[in-house]
Write an enzyme that holds these catalytic residues in place. Structure first.
Site, PDB file in Angstrom:
ATOM      1  N   CYS A  47       9.066   1.108  -4.571  1.00 60.25           N
ATOM      2  CA  CYS A  47       9.371   0.117  -3.530  1.00 60.25           C
ATOM      3  C   CYS A  47       8.580   0.277  -2.242  1.00 60.25           C
ATOM      4  O   CYS A  47       8.282  -0.711  -1.557  1.00 60.25           O
ATOM      5  CB  CYS A  47      10.857   0.157  -3.186  1.00 60.25           C
ATOM      6  SG  CYS A  47      11.967   0.254  -4.606  1.00 60.25           S
ATOM      7  N   CYS A  50       5.326  -1.856  -1.013  1.00 67.08           N
ATOM      8  CA  CYS A  50       5.444  -3.223  -0.500  1.00 67.08           C
ATOM      9  C   CYS A  50       6.365  -3.321   0.712  1.00 67.08           C
ATOM     10  O   CYS A  50       6.134  -4.126   1.613  1.00 67.08           O
ATOM     11  CB  CYS A  50       5.954  -4.165  -1.589  1.00 67.08           C
ATOM     12  SG  CYS A  50       4.743  -4.532  -2.874  1.00 67.08           S
ATOM     13  N   HIS A  51       7.432  -2.508   0.733  1.00 71.09           N
ATOM     14  CA  HIS A  51       8.460  -2.678   1.759  1.00 71.09           C
ATOM     15  C   HIS A  51       8.347  -1.676   2.908  1.00 71.09           C
ATOM     16  O   HIS A  51       8.997  -1.854   3.937  1.00 71.09           O
ATOM     17  CB  HIS A  51       9.851  -2.566   1.134  1.00 71.09           C
ATOM     18  CG  HIS A  51      10.133  -3.626   0.123  1.00 71.09           C
ATOM     19  ND1 HIS A  51      10.435  -4.929   0.459  1.00 71.09           N
ATOM     20  CD2 HIS A  51      10.131  -3.593  -1.246  1.00 71.09           C
ATOM     21  CE1 HIS A  51      10.628  -5.637  -0.644  1.00 71.09           C
ATOM     22  NE2 HIS A  51      10.445  -4.849  -1.687  1.00 71.09           N
ATOM     23  N   MET A 101       7.940 -10.399  -6.415  1.00 69.75           N
ATOM     24  CA  MET A 101       8.636  -9.177  -6.808  1.00 69.75           C
ATOM     25  C   MET A 101       9.027  -9.271  -8.277  1.00 69.75           C
ATOM     26  O   MET A 101       9.679 -10.233  -8.699  1.00 69.75           O
ATOM     27  CB  MET A 101       9.876  -8.972  -5.948  1.00 69.75           C
ATOM     28  CG  MET A 101      10.709  -7.760  -6.354  1.00 69.75           C
ATOM     29  SD  MET A 101      12.075  -7.479  -5.209  1.00 69.75           S
ATOM     30  CE  MET A 101      13.157  -6.488  -6.225  1.00 69.75           C
ATOM     31  N   HIS A 337      -4.392  -5.851   3.661  1.00 71.05           N
ATOM     32  CA  HIS A 337      -4.122  -5.188   2.386  1.00 71.05           C
ATOM     33  C   HIS A 337      -5.434  -4.694   1.774  1.00 71.05           C
ATOM     34  O   HIS A 337      -5.997  -3.725   2.235  1.00 71.05           O
ATOM     35  CB  HIS A 337      -3.382  -6.147   1.455  1.00 71.05           C
ATOM     36  CG  HIS A 337      -2.809  -5.482   0.247  1.00 71.05           C
ATOM     37  ND1 HIS A 337      -1.877  -4.468   0.329  1.00 71.05           N
ATOM     38  CD2 HIS A 337      -3.023  -5.670  -1.074  1.00 71.05           C
ATOM     39  CE1 HIS A 337      -1.551  -4.066  -0.876  1.00 71.05           C
ATOM     40  NE2 HIS A 337      -2.238  -4.770  -1.758  1.00 71.05           N
ATOM     41  N   HIS A 379      -4.169 -11.773  -2.784  1.00 77.59           N
ATOM     42  CA  HIS A 379      -4.236 -10.394  -3.296  1.00 77.59           C
ATOM     43  C   HIS A 379      -5.533 -10.266  -4.098  1.00 77.59           C
ATOM     44  O   HIS A 379      -5.536 -10.443  -5.315  1.00 77.59           O
ATOM     45  CB  HIS A 379      -3.020 -10.080  -4.160  1.00 77.59           C
ATOM     46  CG  HIS A 379      -2.881  -8.614  -4.467  1.00 77.59           C
ATOM     47  ND1 HIS A 379      -3.699  -7.957  -5.352  1.00 77.59           N
ATOM     48  CD2 HIS A 379      -2.035  -7.672  -3.971  1.00 77.59           C
ATOM     49  CE1 HIS A 379      -3.353  -6.684  -5.422  1.00 77.59           C
ATOM     50  NE2 HIS A 379      -2.333  -6.482  -4.592  1.00 77.59           N
TER      51      HIS A 379
END
Length: 559
Positions: A47, A50-51, A101, A337, A379
């Site tokens: 997790c 991304c978070h 997700m 990113h 992305h």
């Protein structure tokens, strides 16, 4: 398990639309010490990328128990995991959302999903810092430089070697692209995110998500790790110095936590300097966790391009004098990113995926060249370069949250492309694809363009890749179901097809097939000309192969 995801509207309501009064009614579930440790491990592995470690969100949603923000018009919005409650959180974790997700019901057990729902309703712990001394204490030289080979001691075709991440075992498999045989499996950090090649092509630098950086010497009879260092607790990026005269003199690695980067000697990984990236965002607000996303090395100047995710700042770090470090800060957009060079390698293009933009930096002038609006959640991986039949040189990115591949016109000093100057830094075409794309790829000698969709909620689409003919980009030429082509037994779990990678000669495309926790994984090799399967690489030791990095293509930034 092929379960429909929550709609984007429903997910937005769940995550942001509940009344503030709910927070007063809900208390965070209690966790035992052992449950908390187990949850922290799962969160880190599945997790945090991304978070965020502090759960403030980036590519993924904010997962703090309670958060509030005020927009430029003074409107206050509140949300948080406490308001969602246990049952709803379990559904989100299990089924995923159409925002990118994935469903975790074929990755985590029901008990683990329940545990994670409880865990994210509690206030996140702030991990410890990690100093230069900590970094030095972790540093190991396994084979000193003077004890290493002076020439290649094996007969492998190193140009066509693939460095393959074995995600869940914390290993890298070095696979011979000619024979398809595993030549060596080396122990590395957990879930290696990227493999980068030295300027010389001799060394492979691999960085694990646990911050462990390993240096692999390909000249050894059996390629092995010759040095390693831990640069933090969570990391993603590494590169070396590639400007003429500084070939592999230094290495740089970026950390997610603590938010900082480390400069090292290139041949031993001896830490030389740690630099924090905490600071102000492009919006003028302080951020406590501005993680280092992608790093690339310019060959135009002695500089690294260091992308700071949460701040939206792109740093050009001049390594010509690391004792008196000079840094150029370029404001772009959040949250930065991954990205790659255009065909000329003068420009670096990076996704600002929370802003739905691509930022382009001119490495010659040291300035922002463009901010290009694109579709939802770009992305690109490294992106893909080719010459469009109508618009000339373009660079491509896929999207997690949109059903297109975006083509952006890039400048060229070549006179034969002068007619396309009017299109530069504009979106010239959106190729129809599906959401959930992570990587796009082509090759200078190929007539095809490949894109995966492993984050798509549809099982068949997640197990497939799309291929376009360069002569007709209006629709895919073929949709290849990699899971079926592998010949592996069908299971309920989704076998996600991810990360197309070309062989050095551009004649083969390798696709990872990442099965459920009890499934056999594989790499499926396609003939790029015929789109037929040439080889399925399976081995009991090859568990969850993900990124595959061809030595020659990675060394020369061919994509």
């Amino acid at each position: 398990m092929n379960v429909p995801r929550l709609s984007s509207v429903a997910a937005a309501v769940l995550l942001t639309g509940l009344a503030a009064s709910a927070f007063a009614q809900n208390a965070a579930p209690t966790l035992s010490a052992s449950e908390k440790e187990a949850a922290k491990k799962i969160y880190f592995e599945r997790c945090a990328g991304c978070h965020g470690v502090l759960r403030k969100g980036a590519t993924g949603k904010n997962l703090e128990p309670h958060w509030a923000k005020v927009d430029k018009d003074g409107k206050k919005t509140e949300g948080g995991t406490l308001a969602l409650g246990q049952s709803r959180l379990e559904k989100i974790i299990g089924y995923g959302t159409d925002g990118g997700m994935v469903n975790f019901d074929d990755i985590l057990t029901k008990d683990e999903i329940s545990l994670m729902a409880k865990y994210i309703q509690n206030t996140p712990d702030v991990p410890p810092e990690y100093s230069l001394k900590d970094t030095l204490d972790s540093w190991k030289v396994i084979v000193p430089v003077d004890k290493r080979p002076t020439k290649q001691m094996n007969n492998f075709n190193l140009k066509n070697m693939f460095s393959v991440t074995l995600r869940d075992t914390g290993e890298v498999a070095l696979i011979d692209g000619d024979t398809k045989e595993i030549r060596s499996i080396v122990k590395t950090g957990y879930a290696v995110h990227i493999s980068r090649l030295s300027k010389s092509g001799r060394y492979v630098y691999v960085i694990g998500r646990d911050g462990r950086l390993s240096l692999i010497d390909l000249w050894m009879e059996r390629p092995s790790v010759v040095a390693e260092v831990k640069i933090g607790f969570d990391a993603r990026s590494v590169d070396t110095s590639k400007f003429a005269g500084y070939d592999d003199k230094y290495a740089i690695a970026g950390s997610y936590w603590p938010p900082q980067y480390v400069i090292m000697d290139g041949d031993t990984l001896k830490p030389r300097k740690v630099v924090s990236t905490r600071g102000m965002t492009v919006d003028g607000e302080y951020h406590p966790e501005p993680r280092v996303a992608s790093i690339v090395s310019s060959e135009i100047k002695p500089e690294w391009v260091v992308n700071i995710k949460e701040t939206g700042q792109i740093l050009l770090v001049d390594y010509s004098d690391i004792e008196n470090l000079k840094t150029t800060t370029i404001g772009s957009a959040k949250f930065l990113h991954d990205g790659g060079f255009d065909a000329s390698k003068r420009y670096f293009l990076v996704a600002a995926n929370a802003s739905n933009k691509i930022a382009a930096v001119d490495l010659k002038t040291g300035k922002l060249a463009a901010l290009v609006d694109v579709a939802k959640i770009p992305h690109p991986g490294r992106g893909a370069n080719f010459v469009h039949p109508k618009y000339g040189p373009v660079w491509a990115t896929g999207h997690l949250g949109a059903d297109v591949v975006t083509l952006i016109s890039t400048p060229s000093d070549d006179p034969k492309y002068a007619q396309y100057k009017q299109y530069n830094w504009k979106v010239v075409q959106e190729m129809k694809h599906v959401p959930g794309n992570l990587f796009v790829k082509t090759h200078p000698v190929s007539k095809h363009f490949w894109a995966d969709s492993p984050q798509n909620s549809d099982k068949d689409l997640a197990e497939s890749v799309a291929v376009w003919d360069m002569a007709d980009l209006s629709k895919p030429k073929a949709i290849l179901n990699v899971a079926k082509d592998s010949g592996l037994p069908a299971t309920k779990a989704t076998k996600r097809a991810v990360h197309p990678e070309y062989s050095a000669d551009g004649k083969e495309v390798w696709i990872s097939l990442w099965g459920g926790k009890t499934d056999q994984s594989a790499i499926v090799v396609y003939d790029d000309a015929t789109l037929k399967v040439k080889k399925v690489i399976t081995d009991p030791k090859m568990i969850t192969p993900t990124g595959k990095f061809n030595v020659y293509n990675t060394q020369h930034d061919i994509y």
